[in-house]
Design a protein around this motif. Structure first.
Motif, PDB file in Angstrom:
ATOM      1  N   VAL A 100       0.039 -16.546  -9.762  1.00 38.18           N
ATOM      2  CA  VAL A 100      -0.695 -15.602  -8.925  1.00 38.18           C
ATOM      3  C   VAL A 100      -1.970 -15.139  -9.615  1.00 38.18           C
ATOM      4  N   ASP A 101      -1.878 -14.675 -10.867  1.00 40.64           N
ATOM      5  CA  ASP A 101      -3.044 -14.150 -11.574  1.00 40.64           C
ATOM      6  C   ASP A 101      -4.114 -15.221 -11.761  1.00 40.64           C
ATOM      7  N   THR A 126      -7.998  -5.185  -7.027  1.00 41.40           N
ATOM      8  CA  THR A 126      -6.754  -5.948  -6.919  1.00 41.40           C
ATOM      9  C   THR A 126      -5.582  -4.981  -6.846  1.00 41.40           C
ATOM     10  N   LYS A 127      -4.531  -5.438  -6.191  1.00 41.01           N
ATOM     11  CA  LYS A 127      -3.370  -4.567  -6.007  1.00 41.01           C
ATOM     12  C   LYS A 127      -2.116  -5.418  -5.849  1.00 41.01           C
ATOM     13  N   LYS A 128      -1.038  -4.955  -6.441  1.00 42.31           N
ATOM     14  CA  LYS A 128       0.275  -5.588  -6.279  1.00 42.31           C
ATOM     15  C   LYS A 128       1.181  -4.620  -5.542  1.00 42.31           C
ATOM     16  N   GLU A 129       1.842  -5.102  -4.507  1.00 44.52           N
ATOM     17  CA  GLU A 129       2.732  -4.278  -3.699  1.00 44.52           C
ATOM     18  C   GLU A 129       3.825  -5.152  -3.099  1.00 44.52           C
ATOM     19  N   THR A 130       4.594  -4.583  -2.198  1.00 47.84           N
ATOM     20  CA  THR A 130       5.660  -5.305  -1.521  1.00 47.84           C
ATOM     21  C   THR A 130       5.518  -5.109  -0.022  1.00 47.84           C
ATOM     22  N   PRO A 135       6.861  -9.941  -2.511  1.00 46.11           N
ATOM     23  CA  PRO A 135       5.768  -9.578  -3.417  1.00 46.11           C
ATOM     24  C   PRO A 135       4.415  -9.985  -2.836  1.00 46.11           C
ATOM     25  N   THR A 137       0.144  -9.751  -3.557  1.00 45.17           N
ATOM     26  CA  THR A 137      -0.997  -9.445  -4.409  1.00 45.17           C
ATOM     27  C   THR A 137      -2.261  -9.598  -3.582  1.00 45.17           C
ATOM     28  N   THR A 138      -3.129  -8.582  -3.594  1.00 42.77           N
ATOM     29  CA  THR A 138      -4.364  -8.642  -2.825  1.00 42.77           C
ATOM     30  C   THR A 138      -5.566  -8.506  -3.754  1.00 42.77           C
ATOM     31  N   GLU A 169       4.477 -14.153  -2.101  1.00 40.74           N
ATOM     32  CA  GLU A 169       5.455 -15.029  -2.731  1.00 40.74           C
ATOM     33  C   GLU A 169       6.682 -15.151  -1.828  1.00 40.74           C
TER      34      GLU A 169
END
Length: 203
Positions: A100-101, A126-130, A135, A137-138, A169
């Motif tokens: 992802v990264d 950037t942001k990681k959330e659910t 999962p 990632t934006t 994901e």
């Protein structure tokens, strides 16, 4: 005479049937029925990939099939823009597509600042959330869009562009959502893009 004509018609019919049998021989007994190739990309516009499904805004126009993509949507230009925005959705298979990264970094690498210097993670959000248990990632970046190759970006740099990307994901691997276009046009589709992401769920 009638009997002769009738006999000739029967012979002709049998000959046609035999010719058809020779052209399409029957499958061996017990052979499996033909199946679609596994792993083939979903039909263009079909809202599913990698075990995930989603709903696109109805005002977005689904585009014809393109290499490497499971779907492409067009967003009409906002007032003052000449170019439309485009949402491209990619799925490369289970275990494919990279980390992802690394993909976020690659997207940032497709942009430059006004002075021509490369964009860094400090210039993007950037942001990681659910979302729906998945999962997400934006990434959100602006600048001069240099593209990501002949199938993924423009042939010439595009100043004043914006990219809103998302990586979800899924159970069969990551699905990539890449929205690019002029800043105003992408802004006009921002709410629709968010709703699309929130609609993503397992099949």
């Amino acid at each position: 005479m009638k009997r002769l004509l009738g006999a000739m018609m029967v012979v002709a019919a049998v000959g046609v049937a035999q010719a058809q049998t020779q052209q399409t021989p029957p499958a061996p007994q017990g052979a499996p029925a033909p199946q679609a190739q596994q792993g083939a990309p979903a039909p263009q516009g079909a809202p599913e990939a990698g075990g995930l499904t989603w709903t696109a805004p109805p005002v977005w126009e689904a585009q014809p099939a393109r290499p490497m993509r499971v779907a492409t949507y067009k967003i009409a230009p906002a007032k003052g823009d000449s170019d439309a925005a485009e949402l491209a959705i990619f799925y490369f298979g289970a275990g494919q597509g990279g980390a992802v990264d690394a993909n976020v970094a690659r997207w940032l690498g497709q942009f430059q600042k006004a002075d021509g210097s490369p964009v860094t993670d400090k210039d993007a959000r950037t942001k990681k959330e659910t979302v729906n248990g998945l999962p997400l990632t934006t990434v959100d970046v602006k600048g001069t869009y240099t593209g990501g190759g002949p199938m993924m970006g423009p042939s010439t740099p595009k100043p004043g562009y914006r990219l809103m990307g998302a990586i979800i994901e899924g159970p069969q691997g990551p699905v990539f959502f890449k929205l690019t276009g002029p800043e105003r046009t992408v802004a006009s589709g921002e709410k629709g893009f968010r709703k699309l992401l929130e609609s993503v769920k397992k099949k």
